[in-house]
Motif scaffolding. Structure first.
Motif, PDB file in Angstrom:
ATOM      1  N   GLU A  54      15.777  -0.154   6.518  1.00 13.23           N
ATOM      2  CA  GLU A  54      15.719   0.788   5.407  1.00 13.23           C
ATOM      3  C   GLU A  54      15.747   0.074   4.067  1.00 13.23           C
ATOM      4  O   GLU A  54      15.043   0.472   3.128  1.00 13.23           O
ATOM      5  N   LEU A  55      16.527  -0.990   3.953  1.00  8.30           N
ATOM      6  CA  LEU A  55      16.593  -1.742   2.704  1.00  8.30           C
ATOM      7  C   LEU A  55      15.268  -2.436   2.428  1.00  8.30           C
ATOM      8  O   LEU A  55      14.762  -2.398   1.295  1.00  8.30           O
ATOM      9  N   SER A  56      14.685  -3.047   3.460  1.00  8.62           N
ATOM     10  CA  SER A  56      13.397  -3.715   3.236  1.00  8.62           C
ATOM     11  C   SER A  56      12.305  -2.701   2.910  1.00  8.62           C
ATOM     12  O   SER A  56      11.415  -2.974   2.093  1.00  8.62           O
ATOM     13  N   ARG A  57      12.382  -1.509   3.490  1.00  7.95           N
ATOM     14  CA  ARG A  57      11.410  -0.449   3.175  1.00  7.95           C
ATOM     15  C   ARG A  57      11.567   0.001   1.732  1.00  7.95           C
ATOM     16  O   ARG A  57      10.584   0.197   1.014  1.00  7.95           O
ATOM     17  N   LEU A  61       8.736  -0.297  -1.217  1.00  2.00           N
ATOM     18  CA  LEU A  61       8.225   0.870  -1.933  1.00  2.00           C
ATOM     19  C   LEU A  61       8.492   0.811  -3.432  1.00  2.00           C
ATOM     20  O   LEU A  61       7.666   1.239  -4.245  1.00  2.00           O
ATOM     21  N   ASN A  62       9.651   0.275  -3.830  1.00  2.00           N
ATOM     22  CA  ASN A  62      10.044   0.299  -5.241  1.00  2.00           C
ATOM     23  C   ASN A  62       9.870  -1.019  -5.947  1.00  2.00           C
ATOM     24  O   ASN A  62       9.965  -1.075  -7.176  1.00  2.00           O
TER      25      ASN A  62
END
Length: 68
Positions: A54-57, A61-62
């Protein structure tokens, strides 16, 4: 949080008298972790992997790391 428990054997000042008792108790147990300890380790590992995904996603994205 974790709890620490003491038995009268661990609190004695003479470690030689407590050592054979602990050795006999440990000899009767099977080697390795128990079922629930292995289960909790697997759950913790899976949740850590999910958090890293989730952190890498989020970073992808941001474009920035929210932890820095």
């Amino acid at each position: 949080m974790s709890a620490v428990t003491f038995s009268p054997d661990t609190l004695s000042r003479d470690t030689r008298s407590a050592a054979p008792k602990a050795g006999k108790a440990a000899a009767g147990k099977t080697a390795g972790k128990g079922f629930f300890a292995r289960l909790m380790s697997a759950i913790i590992a899976a949740r850590m992997e999910q958090a890293e995904r989730e952190l890498s996603r989020y970073v992808q994205l941001n474009g920035r790391d929210p932890l820095n």
